[in-house]
Design an enzyme around this catalytic site. Sequence first.
Site, PDB file in Angstrom:
ATOM      1  N   GLU A 108      -2.651   4.755   1.327  1.00  0.00           N
ATOM      2  CA  GLU A 108      -2.832   3.404   0.785  1.00  0.00           C
ATOM      3  C   GLU A 108      -3.230   2.389   1.847  1.00  0.00           C
ATOM      4  O   GLU A 108      -2.472   1.453   2.117  1.00  0.00           O
ATOM      5  CB  GLU A 108      -1.511   2.922   0.183  1.00  0.00           C
ATOM      6  CG  GLU A 108      -0.951   3.781  -0.889  1.00  0.00           C
ATOM      7  CD  GLU A 108       0.442   3.342  -1.310  1.00  0.00           C
ATOM      8  OE1 GLU A 108       0.723   3.400  -2.503  1.00  0.00           O
ATOM      9  OE2 GLU A 108       1.247   2.935  -0.444  1.00  0.00           O
ATOM     10  N   GLY A 152      -4.663  -0.876   3.428  1.00  0.00           N
ATOM     11  CA  GLY A 152      -4.996  -2.227   2.966  1.00  0.00           C
ATOM     12  C   GLY A 152      -5.725  -2.964   4.070  1.00  0.00           C
ATOM     13  O   GLY A 152      -6.942  -3.146   4.041  1.00  0.00           O
ATOM     14  N   CYS A 161       1.196 -30.385   8.751  1.00  0.00           N
ATOM     15  CA  CYS A 161       2.254 -31.142   9.420  1.00  0.00           C
ATOM     16  C   CYS A 161       3.375 -30.234   9.908  1.00  0.00           C
ATOM     17  O   CYS A 161       4.506 -30.298   9.417  1.00  0.00           O
ATOM     18  CB  CYS A 161       2.792 -32.197   8.476  1.00  0.00           C
ATOM     19  SG  CYS A 161       1.600 -33.501   8.290  1.00  0.00           S
ATOM     20  N   TYR A 194      -4.687 -10.230   4.568  1.00  0.00           N
ATOM     21  CA  TYR A 194      -3.475 -11.055   4.726  1.00  0.00           C
ATOM     22  C   TYR A 194      -3.797 -12.471   5.203  1.00  0.00           C
ATOM     23  O   TYR A 194      -3.021 -13.070   5.947  1.00  0.00           O
ATOM     24  CB  TYR A 194      -2.467 -10.359   5.663  1.00  0.00           C
ATOM     25  CG  TYR A 194      -2.115  -8.967   5.170  1.00  0.00           C
ATOM     26  CD1 TYR A 194      -1.420  -8.801   3.969  1.00  0.00           C
ATOM     27  CD2 TYR A 194      -2.502  -7.823   5.861  1.00  0.00           C
ATOM     28  CE1 TYR A 194      -1.126  -7.542   3.484  1.00  0.00           C
ATOM     29  CE2 TYR A 194      -2.209  -6.563   5.386  1.00  0.00           C
ATOM     30  CZ  TYR A 194      -1.519  -6.424   4.198  1.00  0.00           C
ATOM     31  OH  TYR A 194      -1.234  -5.170   3.724  1.00  0.00           O
TER      32      TYR A 194
HETATM   33  C1  LIG Z   1       1.519  -3.237   2.446  1.00  0.00           C
HETATM   34  C2  LIG Z   1       1.503  -1.886   1.899  1.00  0.00           C
HETATM   35  C3  LIG Z   1       0.409  -1.044   2.092  1.00  0.00           C
HETATM   36  C4  LIG Z   1      -0.768  -1.442   2.933  1.00  0.00           C
HETATM   37  O1  LIG Z   1      -0.435  -1.625   4.256  1.00  0.00           O
HETATM   38  P1  LIG Z   1      -1.566  -1.953   5.345  1.00  0.00           P
HETATM   39  O2  LIG Z   1      -0.803  -2.176   6.598  1.00  0.00           O
HETATM   40  O3  LIG Z   1      -2.251  -3.179   4.872  1.00  0.00           O
HETATM   41  O4  LIG Z   1      -2.477  -0.780   5.404  1.00  0.00           O
HETATM   42  C5  LIG Z   1       0.423   0.190   1.499  1.00  0.00           C
HETATM   43  N1  LIG Z   1       1.471   0.590   0.747  1.00  0.00           N
HETATM   44  C6  LIG Z   1       2.540  -0.187   0.534  1.00  0.00           C
HETATM   45  C7  LIG Z   1       3.639   0.291  -0.309  1.00  0.00           C
HETATM   46  C8  LIG Z   1       2.596  -1.446   1.100  1.00  0.00           C
HETATM   47  O5  LIG Z   1       3.665  -2.202   0.901  1.00  0.00           O
END
Ligand SMILES: *Cc1c(COP(=O)(O)O)cnc(C)c1O
Length: 439
Positions: A298, A300, A369, A398
Amino acid sequence: MRLGEVINLFFMDCLGVNEKNNLTIGGADVAELAAQYGTPLYIMDEDKIRENCRVYKTAMEKYYGNGLVLYASKAFSCLHICRAAKEEGMGLDVVSGGELYTALKAGFPADYIYFHGNNKTEDELRLAVENNVGHIVVDNKYELELLNALAEERGGNVGVSFRIKPGIDAHTHDFIMTGQIDSKFGFALETGEAEEITRYAATLPHIDVTGVHCHIGSQIFDVAPFLLAAERMIDFIGDMKDKHGVLLTELNLGGGYGVKYLTDDDPVPYGAYIQSVADTVRAAAKKRNVAPPKLIMEPGRSITAPAGITVYTVGAVKEIPGVRTYVSVDGGMADNPRYIMYGAKYEALTVRNPEAERSKVVTIAGKCCESGDILIKDIAMPPLGPGDLVAVLTTGAYNYSMASNYNRIPRPAVVMVRGGKPSLAVRRESYDDIIKNDV
Ligand SMILES: *Cc1c(COP(=O)(O)O)cnc(C)c1O
């Protein structure tokens, strides 16, 4: 960057410089985009995002076969990116009703959506069950029982996997380290919690137990913690089969692959990560005499961060003799809270003449601020004055997704560049947007 140095633009390989001596992203002139769409502005190279998806997907196919790569949409979520992820054949990880709703509205196939989170509400779970979301990653017993009841009400079954804390200490910032026992996420392995919930879930009539999940942290540069996590998870899969006859057929190892924020950062190439993980999973499965599970990853941050920049316009420059020079820009913690949250570090370039010599150390500050509203502390930059454009690099993850309306600042627009052509993915908020829910 150090004084006198000239930054290597290919630090982010979607950047370049054109004949006008302006910074480009995905071939598009950043100064022109700033003039057209205003600043602050998030700009993403969509070709680069898609290429990153393909790197993972191809490596998964090549080194493992039975796998699926999910884009973790919390890194950057909007309709446009959900459609792109779908077109690239990715699955999607969502962690809230809002992210799920965005995915569904983008036409993302529900069977390829995995729903995470440590406190999904009843309404969120209902939304998922009603839309036949394929996989709920269960974090706690309360949620499991709620799901069983919702599935019964609807007259079907729900596929679940469990969020496991494998007890791994990945070397990263404390706030984004999630695999150890003292974490609000999931069930611990060493206390027997994970075993207990798996055994219990298998007795629930409307729950189909499909797999296990772990996510050991974020911005990790080392492959070793992932391999260790993979081995522990396979051991758990073996134990559940041997002790309880429960077959866990999916292993989801989460995200967390590091990206290059600073010129010295050195992430492992993602294909190589997958190759090592695939080898480890196969070997561990063989050792435990279980069928190699379907492998899920996964990513991101590593999909979108290296494809995005944020462009700001410089306003006031305040030189405090013998102390520091503050260069204030028209954005800040409202569009990028990562410095104030984690002390995150970034590089920046001037948009015009980006390869100019960096002759002065300054602090790039936001307009909120809060004294802590800094984008980059102590960075060597070329001379800067009012009206100059500055691009902060590697902001594709992010940033927009963490943006707020603090100080009632409207959120910036997001522009996606594909084949050198820009298109608006998210409109800039207006002051009317800011008050639209006020009564
Ligand atoms: C945040 C998260 C990701 C992605 O993490 P990255 O560091 O952005 O690759 C994948 N799986 C779960 C469950 C997450 O909480």
